[in-house]
Write a protein that holds these residues in place. Structure first.
Motif, PDB file in Angstrom:
ATOM      1  N   ASP A 141       8.993  -5.820  -4.293  1.00  0.00           N
ATOM      2  CA  ASP A 141       7.998  -4.895  -3.737  1.00  0.00           C
ATOM      3  C   ASP A 141       8.470  -4.226  -2.446  1.00  0.00           C
ATOM      4  O   ASP A 141       7.984  -3.154  -2.092  1.00  0.00           O
ATOM      5  N   VAL A 147       5.051 -10.496  -8.308  1.00  0.00           N
ATOM      6  CA  VAL A 147       4.755 -11.431  -7.224  1.00  0.00           C
ATOM      7  C   VAL A 147       3.941 -12.610  -7.755  1.00  0.00           C
ATOM      8  O   VAL A 147       4.291 -13.778  -7.558  1.00  0.00           O
ATOM      9  N   ASP A 162      -0.843  -2.148  -4.835  1.00  0.00           N
ATOM     10  CA  ASP A 162      -0.129  -2.588  -3.643  1.00  0.00           C
ATOM     11  C   ASP A 162       0.621  -3.889  -3.875  1.00  0.00           C
ATOM     12  O   ASP A 162       1.417  -4.305  -3.023  1.00  0.00           O
ATOM     13  N   VAL A 163       0.358  -4.551  -4.987  1.00  0.00           N
ATOM     14  CA  VAL A 163       1.060  -5.786  -5.346  1.00  0.00           C
ATOM     15  C   VAL A 163       1.557  -5.645  -6.778  1.00  0.00           C
ATOM     16  O   VAL A 163       0.768  -5.374  -7.687  1.00  0.00           O
ATOM     17  N   SER A 164       2.853  -5.820  -7.002  1.00  0.00           N
ATOM     18  CA  SER A 164       3.374  -5.746  -8.364  1.00  0.00           C
ATOM     19  C   SER A 164       3.067  -7.036  -9.111  1.00  0.00           C
ATOM     20  O   SER A 164       2.805  -8.094  -8.511  1.00  0.00           O
ATOM     21  N   ARG A 213       6.824  -1.191   4.333  1.00  0.00           N
ATOM     22  CA  ARG A 213       5.692  -0.268   4.246  1.00  0.00           C
ATOM     23  C   ARG A 213       5.079   0.017   5.617  1.00  0.00           C
ATOM     24  O   ARG A 213       5.032  -0.853   6.489  1.00  0.00           O
ATOM     25  N   ALA A 244       7.687  -4.953   0.456  1.00  0.00           N
ATOM     26  CA  ALA A 244       6.459  -4.723   1.208  1.00  0.00           C
ATOM     27  C   ALA A 244       6.700  -4.688   2.712  1.00  0.00           C
ATOM     28  O   ALA A 244       5.940  -4.050   3.450  1.00  0.00           O
ATOM     29  N   THR A 282       8.003 -10.460  -3.039  1.00  0.00           N
ATOM     30  CA  THR A 282       7.391  -9.481  -2.127  1.00  0.00           C
ATOM     31  C   THR A 282       8.448  -8.715  -1.350  1.00  0.00           C
ATOM     32  O   THR A 282       8.337  -7.496  -1.145  1.00  0.00           O
TER      33      THR A 282
END
Length: 455
Positions: free
Chosen positions: A80, A21, A16-18, A85, A82, A76
């Protein structure tokens, strides 16, 4: 479900976190670190007025968090993505009218203000918060209190216009305060999250200044011929990374970044296992407490190894390298979380970085570090009792961290099918995890079913 009954997982689930980050935060942190170390030269080059001194004070340590968090937020959002999402609980395409959402927002604001007042009251009543090193943290939180109360209004009002279900756990606590129907389970979720932030946030802020000052002022060049001094200085620098990025994780829990606390650990055992590892509770267990493991040792804490190996320069270099490596893994396990590091929480599932080798790289490296740095079984008083006691007590501390790991796994297992898939994949393919699982299966009694290790 025992291991053989679990369906096979062909691939490690995506994180869920690359990695970008955490790396972005690390780059920002080191940029500020170098500026602070070389501020006399920087100030002279640009003609900046003021004293030509290194910026090693507590406010420079606070500024370091800004230098860390801004690149992480950028990564992020840009890499990502994020904020797009579904796990954020936000639908940016459905903007509601303020007059529609304001009644809900007002209840949530009441809940947040009441929560912060309770936490402030606990800070006032708990005596340890008004002694070093917590005094700095109390000053920071006091200065942030009014801006926090004020800025919460536009933030909550803006966010509720896009939330799919704005009646979250904060709203349920507000409804309870107003005597309206509420969900008690949601109120508990609200308080678990804020107790975690209140307890650990103050602790993390309190330990920022000391590590920053030591790292900024260390003369690394002068230590190149001294493995003990250089090793301890690099370890301090690596712990600085852990503390800086970890503190950001506790403070930046914003839903639009998908970094919000989705749930706090609901298990009492999880809370007990975690809290006894932190002040003020830890003082009763470690140091001179019931699980102190350095009685009869040279008395230099994590530098005990420098006493015993001082006459062996080659071994000193190897041992220093081992300790630095273990600390680097520990720091890596923190900054790999990016904005989402915190104890006792579920904020998504991390499967990359050191978590591709073991489910608990921080605990594994930290506990190995304690054995290698303190060498508790080597005592200067010749007491066999102290040797045995120290060894048993450090093993008991290791058991506490094993217990913490198991309660964390139980929490995440119940929350997210991705974690269940990750757990299963690691049991079969994890470089460290899989061999331990296979060993445990070999040792399993006939007809019995031992739980998988939480290494």
């Amino acid at each position: 479900m025992s291991a053989p009954d679990r369906p096979a997982v062909a691939h490690r689930p995506p994180s869920d976190v690359s990695a970008w980050v955490g790396l972005a935060g690390l780059a920002g942190l080191f940029a500020w670190f170098l500026i602070c170390r070389h501020w006399p030269e920087v100030a002279a080059s640009f003609g900046v007025p003021g004293p030509r001194l290194r910026m090693d004070g507590p406010y420079a340590a606070l500024a370091a968090m800004v230098w860390s968090v801004l690149p992480m937020i950028a990564a992020t959002l840009v890499i990502d993505k994020a904020h797009r999402r579904a796990s954020t609980g936000i639908d940016w395409s459905r903007k509601k009218l303020l007059r529609e959402t304001w009644p809900v927002s007002a209840v949530k604001l009441l809940a947040l203000w009441a929560t912060w007042l309770v936490i402030a009251g606990v800070y006032c009543l708990a005596r340890w918060y008004w002694a070093e090193p917590y005094l700095f943290a109390m000053g920071v939180l006091k200065a942030a209190a009014i801006p926090l109360f004020v800025l919460a209004v536009p933030y909550v009002a803006w966010l509720d216009r896009y939330m799919v279900n704005p009646r979250d756990h904060a709203w349920h606590f507000g409804a309870m305060l107003l005597g309206q129907p509420f969900d008690a389970a949601e109120v508990k979720r609200h308080w678990r999250a804020w107790i975690i932030k209140g307890f650990f946030g103050a602790f993390m802020i309190s330990i920022l200044p000391a590590g920053w000052q030591a790292a900024v002022n260390a003369d690394y060049a002068a230590m190149l011929g001294n493995p003990a001094a250089l090793g301890m200085a690099l370890i301090t620098l690596l712990f600085l990374i852990d503390v800086q990025i970890g503190t950001v994780g506790y403070l930046v829990t914003f839903r639009p970044l998908d970094a919000h606390i989705r749930s706090g650990n609901p298990l009492l055992a999880g809370w007990v296992a975690a809290l006894i590892c932190y002040p003020p509770f830890v003082y009763g267990f470690l140091g001179n407490g019931i699980l102190g493991y350095e009685f009869g040792t040279p008395g230099r804490g994590d530098a005990n190894w420098t006493v015993w190996l001082a006459a062996h320069p080659g071994l000193m270099w190897l041992w220093a390298g081992l300790l630095v490596t273990l600390t680097a893994i520990y720091a890596w396990a923190t900054f790999a979380f990016g904005l989402r590091f915190s104890n006792l929480t579920y904020r998504g599932v991390l499967t990359n970085g050191p978590y591709r080798f073991t489910r608990h790289p921080a605990y594994l490296s930290k506990n190995a570090f304690w054995w290698a740095s303190t060498l508790p079984f080597l005592v200067t008083n010749g007491s066999l009792t102290d040797t045995i006691r120290n060894t048993v007590c450090l093993a008991a501390v290791n058991a506490i961290y094993f217990w913490r790991a198991r309660t964390e796994e139980e929490h995440l297992w119940a929350e997210d099918p991705k974690y269940r898939a990750y757990h299963t994949w690691m049991s079969e393919h994890g470089l460290i995890t899989a061999p331990l699982v296979r060993l445990k299966r070999l040792l399993r009694p006939r007809g019995g079913a031992l739980p998988l290790p939480a290494e």
